[in-house]
Design a protein around this motif. Structure first.
Motif, PDB file in Angstrom:
ATOM      1  N   PHE A   1      -8.825  10.159   4.919  1.00 33.09           N
ATOM      2  CA  PHE A   1      -8.694   8.974   4.073  1.00 33.09           C
ATOM      3  C   PHE A   1      -8.083   7.785   4.812  1.00 33.09           C
ATOM      4  CE2 PHE A   1      -6.863   6.279   0.778  1.00 33.09           C
ATOM      5  CZ  PHE A   1      -7.939   6.154  -0.079  1.00 33.09           C
TER       6      PHE A   1
ATOM      7  N   GLN B   1      -8.430   2.816  -2.933  1.00 29.69           N
ATOM      8  CA  GLN B   1      -7.297   3.640  -3.349  1.00 29.69           C
ATOM      9  C   GLN B   1      -7.762   4.598  -4.441  1.00 29.69           C
ATOM     10  OE1 GLN B   1      -6.056  -0.513  -4.283  1.00 29.69           O
ATOM     11  NE2 GLN B   1      -4.345   0.599  -5.155  1.00 29.69           N
TER      12      GLN B   1
ATOM     13  N   THR C   1      -4.605   5.585  -9.686  1.00 26.10           N
ATOM     14  CA  THR C   1      -3.705   4.440  -9.774  1.00 26.10           C
ATOM     15  C   THR C   1      -4.074   3.556 -10.958  1.00 26.10           C
ATOM     16  OG1 THR C   1      -3.478   4.478  -7.387  1.00 26.10           O
ATOM     17  CG2 THR C   1      -2.807   2.451  -8.479  1.00 26.10           C
TER      18      THR C   1
ATOM     19  N   ILE D   1       0.187  -5.735  -7.497  1.00 28.53           N
ATOM     20  CA  ILE D   1       0.698  -5.188  -6.240  1.00 28.53           C
ATOM     21  C   ILE D   1       0.790  -6.280  -5.176  1.00 28.53           C
ATOM     22  CG2 ILE D   1       0.206  -3.558  -4.361  1.00 28.53           C
ATOM     23  CD1 ILE D   1      -1.187  -1.792  -6.547  1.00 28.53           C
TER      24      ILE D   1
ATOM     25  N   LEU E   1       4.758  -5.605  -7.352  1.00 26.80           N
ATOM     26  CA  LEU E   1       4.838  -4.286  -7.987  1.00 26.80           C
ATOM     27  C   LEU E   1       4.933  -3.220  -6.901  1.00 26.80           C
ATOM     28  CD1 LEU E   1       4.679  -2.356 -10.399  1.00 26.80           C
ATOM     29  CD2 LEU E   1       2.203  -2.379 -10.164  1.00 26.80           C
TER      30      LEU E   1
ATOM     31  N   SER F   1      -0.453   5.420   0.954  1.00 28.91           N
ATOM     32  CA  SER F   1      -1.758   5.083   1.517  1.00 28.91           C
ATOM     33  C   SER F   1      -2.892   5.406   0.539  1.00 28.91           C
ATOM     34  CB  SER F   1      -1.946   5.854   2.830  1.00 28.91           C
ATOM     35  OG  SER F   1      -3.290   5.824   3.224  1.00 28.91           O
ATOM     36  N   GLU F   2      -2.864   6.578  -0.052  1.00 27.75           N
ATOM     37  CA  GLU F   2      -3.972   6.992  -0.921  1.00 27.75           C
ATOM     38  C   GLU F   2      -4.001   6.227  -2.239  1.00 27.75           C
ATOM     39  OE1 GLU F   2      -4.419  11.178  -1.628  1.00 27.75           O
ATOM     40  OE2 GLU F   2      -4.006  11.624   0.485  1.00 27.75           O
ATOM     41  N   TYR F   3      -2.828   6.018  -2.812  1.00 30.75           N
ATOM     42  CA  TYR F   3      -2.778   5.391  -4.126  1.00 30.75           C
ATOM     43  C   TYR F   3      -2.709   3.868  -4.029  1.00 30.75           C
ATOM     44  CZ  TYR F   3      -2.113   9.988  -6.199  1.00 30.75           C
ATOM     45  OH  TYR F   3      -2.288  11.283  -6.598  1.00 30.75           O
ATOM     46  N   GLY F   4      -2.447   3.376  -2.823  1.00 28.89           N
ATOM     47  CA  GLY F   4      -2.437   1.933  -2.621  1.00 28.89           C
ATOM     48  C   GLY F   4      -1.284   1.226  -3.287  1.00 28.89           C
ATOM     49  N   ILE F   5      -0.194   1.950  -3.530  1.00 31.32           N
ATOM     50  CA  ILE F   5       0.977   1.304  -4.119  1.00 31.32           C
ATOM     51  C   ILE F   5       2.169   1.506  -3.176  1.00 31.32           C
ATOM     52  CG2 ILE F   5       1.422   3.333  -5.609  1.00 31.32           C
ATOM     53  CD1 ILE F   5       2.498   0.911  -7.560  1.00 31.32           C
TER      54      ILE F   5
ATOM     55  N   ARG G   1       3.253  -0.208 -18.153  1.00 33.57           N
ATOM     56  CA  ARG G   1       2.341  -0.096 -17.006  1.00 33.57           C
ATOM     57  C   ARG G   1       3.102   0.237 -15.733  1.00 33.57           C
ATOM     58  NH1 ARG G   1      -1.208  -4.961 -19.031  1.00 33.57           N
ATOM     59  NH2 ARG G   1      -2.684  -3.712 -20.191  1.00 33.57           N
ATOM     60  N   VAL G   2       4.206  -0.455 -15.542  1.00 30.38           N
ATOM     61  CA  VAL G   2       5.000  -0.227 -14.328  1.00 30.38           C
ATOM     62  C   VAL G   2       5.482   1.228 -14.282  1.00 30.38           C
ATOM     63  CG1 VAL G   2       7.197  -0.827 -13.236  1.00 30.38           C
ATOM     64  CG2 VAL G   2       5.727  -2.632 -14.112  1.00 30.38           C
TER      65      VAL G   2
ATOM     66  N   ARG H   1       4.186   3.840 -15.759  1.00 35.93           N
ATOM     67  CA  ARG H   1       3.085   4.786 -15.532  1.00 35.93           C
ATOM     68  C   ARG H   1       2.850   4.994 -14.040  1.00 35.93           C
ATOM     69  NH1 ARG H   1       0.222   7.785 -19.498  1.00 35.93           N
ATOM     70  NH2 ARG H   1      -1.794   7.072 -18.729  1.00 35.93           N
ATOM     71  N   MET H   2       2.997   3.924 -13.272  1.00 34.39           N
ATOM     72  CA  MET H   2       2.878   4.045 -11.812  1.00 34.39           C
ATOM     73  C   MET H   2       3.960   4.989 -11.285  1.00 34.39           C
ATOM     74  SD  MET H   2       0.612   2.107 -10.236  1.00 34.39           S
ATOM     75  CE  MET H   2      -0.688   2.241 -11.407  1.00 34.39           C
TER      76      MET H   2
ATOM     77  N   MET I   1       3.171   8.575 -12.148  1.00 32.93           N
ATOM     78  CA  MET I   1       2.077   9.085 -11.323  1.00 32.93           C
ATOM     79  C   MET I   1       2.578   9.446  -9.922  1.00 32.93           C
ATOM     80  SD  MET I   1      -1.251   6.937 -10.131  1.00 32.93           S
ATOM     81  CE  MET I   1      -0.293   6.011  -8.942  1.00 32.93           C
TER      82      MET I   1
ATOM     83  N   ARG J   1       3.059  17.686  -4.120  1.00 37.02           N
ATOM     84  CA  ARG J   1       2.828  17.827  -2.674  1.00 37.02           C
ATOM     85  C   ARG J   1       4.009  18.427  -1.946  1.00 37.02           C
ATOM     86  NH1 ARG J   1      -0.874  12.711  -0.837  1.00 37.02           N
ATOM     87  NH2 ARG J   1      -2.188  12.753  -2.682  1.00 37.02           N
TER      88      ARG J   1
END
Lengths: 89, 452
Positions: free
Chosen positions: A57, A78, A82, B14, B19, B65-69, B249-250, B252-253, B256, B264
């Motif tokens: 990825f 992403q 998200t 973001i 964010l 990296s994966e979630y972009g946040i 919303r914030v 929920r991030m 997650m 993990r």
């Protein structure tokens, strides 16, 4: 995994062709695609599946970003999670 | 597929509105590390932390990296060290602080919290030794954070500990004088400290916690500020509703990311801390939210009411977004870490007395406030006592993190850099509280009925 890709930049010929060719080379399947022009800016969102991708990825993200930088586009990818987390209850 | 405008809105939050996930904090129990030999204890502590948190930073980066946040900080909290060190025969606890520091650096985190003691009803010999060692511990380490709980609603205020902490803060400032007393930025004095706080400098891994746990602190002042610009001039019902939607919303991030990190790392998920944590960056300020509500400058009349609304709406919005909420959960008002607070303090509108009033209605307390270097220890203790009284009576967490900047006086500036920011030195009352602090003893626990 399912990921959301966004491609944003000044409209011109060949943006979709360039991006989808790169996705094909990475063996990433496009599940859904939506494209519009917002205020003269080309905006495309894609739902893709990276399960069969031939690169990890991190490298996919870098390859897309490099393509975007070269083509004057902002390309991001992403996890779909998200966006579902933020917009779906 | 998701609505395109929802996707772009998230990316805008973001990219443009700061964010981020402020911290993923791994809580680690050190209770198995006790040993009569302090050096063996130090080695066990180092090994335990490296074993548990070795993959924390890499995992955090992969999620980012994966979630972009962005996940701004990865941190560790540990069992209050006074409990672990109690059985050590040596009084030199600073060795343990240095072991924490080495372990934090090995794991790549940017802070480790838990060089702590809980002394709200009194001190054991271990608690006293730990408190006495705080100035050395904070001046000989880079990443270690320390906290001392001096009061609870059920136990009252331990005024002997309050008096001692005034001296400890002064001595810590003196020992880190070459860096504007930065040691004090890593030292918090609490009332009603919580066991699962992911935020520094006050994080520690409480005694009721499991062996290892992941707690997440969210952020988002910029997102709230941006959302409020859309409802300019509208009634407070609309303001509260807008903040709730945004906080949902914030959070929920945060939920997650917490679940992803927990899965993990193979470590249970603890809580999401629903906090609005500012940074010194422009556009990431709690003060600017209050000003957006219609105040000319943060600190003027109306500020406490605005903050009360903000704090409550953030909780109401966030609570449904997370399966477990905890930590401090509220808006933070750390002066040096908030661009708008810094500006208000420089204008003289935001005073210590107003900040104290604001702490009655928000999380957490008098935070990151630079005061004159010649402030007597008794005055600092009296400020701690006032703040502890607010926490004790109102059944909430309060804290004091003051920096008596050595050699600096009102009008000067202290610079800590990074997330700790910079702050003007603000004035205190000059009249003495020395006799009050010299009394010692305990202030009894307050009534919890007949509330008026």
């Amino acid at each position: 995994m399912r990921a959301i890709m966004t491609v944003v930049g000044p409209d011109r010929v060949g943006i979709v062709a360039g991006v989808t060719t790169l996705l094909a080379a990475l063996n990433i399947n496009i599940l859904d695609l939506s494209q519009t022009i917002m205020g003269g800016i080309f905006t495309m969102t894609l739902l893709v599946d990276t399960a069969e991708a031939n690169r990890p990825f991190d490298e996919i993200r870098t390859a897309l970003k490099e393509h975007g930088d070269a083509q004057n586009l902002n390309i991001r990818i992403q996890r779909e999670d998200t966006f579902t987390a933020m917009h779906r209850i | 597929m998701l609505n395109q405008s929802d996707i772009l809105q998230t990316l805008d939050m973001i990219d443009q509105q700061h964010l981020d996930i402020r911290t993923v904090t791994m809580g680690i129990s050190l209770r198995a590390c006790a040993d009569p030999d302090v050096r063996v204890c130090a080695r066990k502590i180092y090994d335990q932390i490296c074993r548990k948190a070795g993959n924390l930073v890499a995992t955090g980066n992969a999620i980012e990296s994966e979630y972009g946040i962005p996940i701004v900080n990865k941190r560790i909290s540990v069992t209050p060290v006074s409990l672990v060190a109690e059985s050590c025969e040596s009084a030199d606890y600073a060795i343990l602080a240095r072991a924490l520091d080495r372990a934090a650096k090995e794991c790549g985190v940017n802070f480790i919290g838990g060089y702590s003691a809980l002394v709200h009803k009194g001190c054991t010999p271990g608690d006293s030794r730990l408190i006495a060692s705080i100035p050395e511990a904070l001046s000989t380490t880079d990443l270690v954070c320390s906290s001392v709980n001096v009061a609870t609603t059920k136990a009252g205020i331990n005024m002997d500990a309050v008096a001692e902490m005034g001296r400890v803060i002064k001595e810590t400032a003196r020992r880190t004088a070459d860096a504007d007393g930065i040691g004090c930025a890593k030292l918090v004095v609490f009332a009603n400290a919580v066991e699962d706080n992911p935020f520094m400098a006050g994080a520690f891994h409480g005694v009721g916690e499991p062996e290892c746990v992941i707690n997440v602190g969210v952020s988002g002042p910029g997102v709230v500020h941006f959302a409020l610009k859309d409802v300019h001039g509208q009634p407070f019902d609309v303001v509260a509703d807008t903040i709730k939607r945004t906080a949902f919303r914030v959070t929920r991030m945060g939920q997650m990311v917490a679940q992803a990190a927990s899965a993990r790392l193979g470590v249970p998920f603890g809580v999401v801390d629903l906090s609005l944590a500012p940074t010194p960056a422009v556009g990431d300020s709690v003060a600017r939210i209050l000003e957006e509500m219609g105040l000319e400058t943060c600190g003027t009349h109306g500020t406490t009411a605005a903050l009360a609304l903000l704090n409550d709406a953030v909780k109401k919005g966030g609570i449904m977004a997370s399966s477990h909420v905890g930590g401090l959960s509220g808006a933070f008002i750390p002066v040096s870490e908030d661009e708008g607070m810094i500006a208000a303090a420089e204008r003289g509108t935001l005073t210590l007395d107003k900040l104290e009033a604001m702490t009655c209605v928000c999380s957490v307390g008098l935070d990151m406030i630079a005061v004159p270097g010649d402030t007597p220890a008794e005055t600092i203790s009296a400020i701690i006592a006032d703040e502890a009284a607010i926490g004790m009576v109102n059944s909430k967490t309060t804290a004091v993190r003051l920096i008596p900047a050595p050699g600096k006086t009102v009008g000067d500036r202290v610079e800590f850099g990074g997330l700790l920011g910079s702050a003007p030195v603000i004035p205190l009352h000059r009249e003495s509280a020395a006799e009050f602090i010299a009394r010692g003893g305990r202030i009894p626990a307050p009534m919890q009925s007949l509330k008026n």
